[in-house]
Design an enzyme around this catalytic site. Sequence first.
Site, PDB file in Angstrom:
ATOM      1  CE  LYS A   1      -4.204  -2.016   0.412  1.00 15.44           C
ATOM      2  NZ  LYS A   1      -4.812  -1.847  -1.076  1.00 15.44           N
TER       3      LYS A   1
ATOM      4  CE  LYS B   1      -5.034 -10.962  -4.555  1.00 22.77           C
ATOM      5  NZ  LYS B   1      -5.009  -9.685  -3.273  1.00 22.77           N
TER       6      LYS B   1
ATOM      7  CE  LYS C   1     -12.199  -6.300  -4.846  1.00 20.86           C
ATOM      8  NZ  LYS C   1     -13.475  -6.243  -3.181  1.00 20.86           N
TER       9      LYS C   1
HETATM   10  P1  TYM Z   1     -10.348  -9.147   0.397  1.00 26.98           P
HETATM   11  O1  TYM Z   1     -11.615  -8.436   0.711  1.00 26.98           O
HETATM   12  O2  TYM Z   1      -8.673  -8.009  -0.266  1.00 26.98           O
HETATM   13  O3  TYM Z   1     -10.247 -10.349   0.201  1.00 26.98           O
HETATM   14  C1  TYM Z   1     -11.412 -11.050   0.199  1.00 26.98           C
HETATM   15  C2  TYM Z   1     -10.907 -12.644   0.018  1.00 26.98           C
HETATM   16  O4  TYM Z   1     -10.802 -12.747  -0.783  1.00 26.98           O
HETATM   17  C3  TYM Z   1      -9.748 -13.284  -1.035  1.00 26.98           C
HETATM   18  N1  TYM Z   1      -8.805 -13.478  -2.457  1.00 26.98           N
HETATM   19  C4  TYM Z   1      -8.326 -13.927  -3.214  1.00 26.98           C
HETATM   20  N2  TYM Z   1      -8.347 -15.793  -2.984  1.00 26.98           N
HETATM   21  C5  TYM Z   1      -7.567 -15.915  -3.821  1.00 26.98           C
HETATM   22  N3  TYM Z   1      -6.948 -15.499  -5.396  1.00 26.98           N
HETATM   23  C6  TYM Z   1      -7.225 -14.292  -5.498  1.00 26.98           C
HETATM   24  N4  TYM Z   1      -6.405 -14.163  -6.456  1.00 26.98           N
HETATM   25  C7  TYM Z   1      -8.048 -13.191  -4.395  1.00 26.98           C
HETATM   26  N5  TYM Z   1      -8.697 -12.589  -3.849  1.00 26.98           N
HETATM   27  C8  TYM Z   1      -8.911 -11.951  -2.808  1.00 26.98           C
HETATM   28  C9  TYM Z   1      -8.748 -13.504   0.317  1.00 26.98           C
HETATM   29  O5  TYM Z   1      -7.300 -14.225   0.253  1.00 26.98           O
HETATM   30  C10 TYM Z   1      -9.554 -12.828   1.262  1.00 26.98           C
HETATM   31  O6  TYM Z   1      -9.799 -14.308   2.031  1.00 26.98           O
HETATM   32  N6  TYM Z   1      -8.075  -8.454   5.098  1.00 26.98           N
HETATM   33  C11 TYM Z   1      -9.391  -9.358   4.124  1.00 26.98           C
HETATM   34  C12 TYM Z   1     -10.689  -8.956   4.891  1.00 26.98           C
HETATM   35  C13 TYM Z   1     -10.907  -9.218   6.112  1.00 26.98           C
HETATM   36  C14 TYM Z   1     -10.766 -10.376   6.625  1.00 26.98           C
HETATM   37  C15 TYM Z   1     -11.182 -10.397   8.403  1.00 26.98           C
HETATM   38  C16 TYM Z   1     -10.656 -12.207   6.718  1.00 26.98           C
HETATM   39  C17 TYM Z   1     -10.984  -8.851   7.408  1.00 26.98           C
HETATM   40  N7  TYM Z   1     -10.696  -8.596   8.344  1.00 26.98           N
HETATM   41  C18 TYM Z   1     -10.928 -11.140   9.046  1.00 26.98           C
HETATM   42  C19 TYM Z   1     -11.057 -12.519   7.735  1.00 26.98           C
HETATM   43  C20 TYM Z   1     -11.152 -12.423   8.467  1.00 26.98           C
HETATM   44  C21 TYM Z   1      -9.433  -8.372   2.791  1.00 26.98           C
HETATM   45  O7  TYM Z   1      -8.645  -7.291   2.564  1.00 26.98           O
HETATM   46  O8  TYM Z   1      -9.941  -9.227   1.665  1.00 26.98           O
END
Ligand code: TYM
Length: 332
Positions: A113, A196, A199
């Site tokens: 970031k 990856k 978004k």
């Molecule tokens: P976020 O919103 O970026 O993504 C949500 C979930 O999708 C998975 N993900 C992927 N998995 C495989 N391949 C990809 N290309 C890919 N892109 C996204 C992420 O691993 C995630 O599981 N920090 C987290 C949200 C969060 C959270 C939590 C998760 C906040 N608090 C507590 C678990 C427990 C996040 O930014 O995910």
Amino acid sequence: MKREIVCSGIRPTGNLHLGNYFGALRNFVKMQDEHDCYFFVADYHSLTTHPTPGDLYSNARQILVQYLAAGLDPEKSTIYLQSDLPETIELYLFLNMNAYLGELERVTSFKDKVRQQPNNVNAGLLTYPTLMAADILIHKATRVPVGKDQEQHLEMTRTFAQRFNSMYQSEVFPLPQAFNYGHELVKIPGLNGSGKMGKSEGEGNAIFLNDEPSVIRKKIMKAKTDSGPTEPNQPKPVEIDNLFTLMRVVSTDETVRHFEELYNSCQIRYGDMKKQLAEDMVAFTEPFRQRIAELSADEEALRRIMDRGKERAHESARRTIDEVRHVIGYRN
Ligand code: TYM
């Protein structure tokens, strides 16, 4: 299998893509039949990118709709908005008191970031892992379905939990594990040759669950390829390997085998492979598109689901916070 407490969330920063689905959401849906599940929309986390007040609720609602469209069942899981659970913020404060600048600065997602948005390196980004730990520990969850990119955050959650336990000589928190059914954590690649699907990885890199068929076809046909193998059984370059990985998640084994054979015998035509992949993606996403449209129209039902989730999440969170406050030494 032992019944575990499960918790996970997704940030409401746009529609869900196949990475979110295969990394996380697919597991949510499966886990709700076997465990005690808490699934939330991470609308506190999304503040790091400063959404407008007008966007905040509509984005969160959109993710809720997509959770339901994927098969999350409010009868089986507790489904809620993170911002409906302010106990999380109290726990975030307590965890922040024992989270150190050095370890927070070393987190890969923070360093990314800093590179991507040097003009907005806010404290919320730095303490993102403590908020995430609070989300999980507020329910004393032991299993957290996430994709590969969240592995380090889970490691930090365990560090914070263990540190709290030993500081207060208690066993308040279990040590939660990242989870994916029977496999390594998943990383779904993007369409532009980047590692990856995401978004923020640029236009055309991600296939969203509600993309129209024409959009899916266009994105796939534009995916990066090369001029093809020149010798049999050559290792695949990254962008070609990515296409095969995507094919493995939406196409039949037979289809994958067919194109593997063509690749290995240098007869592959990427145009044909992409056409097949596009049709399989369209078929895979079809039920989501339909259900998203139906569910979006029923505001009252969505409100009911949110209210019910809020109530149930609150019960669990209140128990944890009462215990935490007691252990820290606050008056009951
Ligand atoms: P976020 O919103 O970026 O993504 C949500 C979930 O999708 C998975 N993900 C992927 N998995 C495989 N391949 C990809 N290309 C890919 N892109 C996204 C992420 O691993 C995630 O599981 N920090 C987290 C949200 C969060 C959270 C939590 C998760 C906040 N608090 C507590 C678990 C427990 C996040 O930014 O995910």
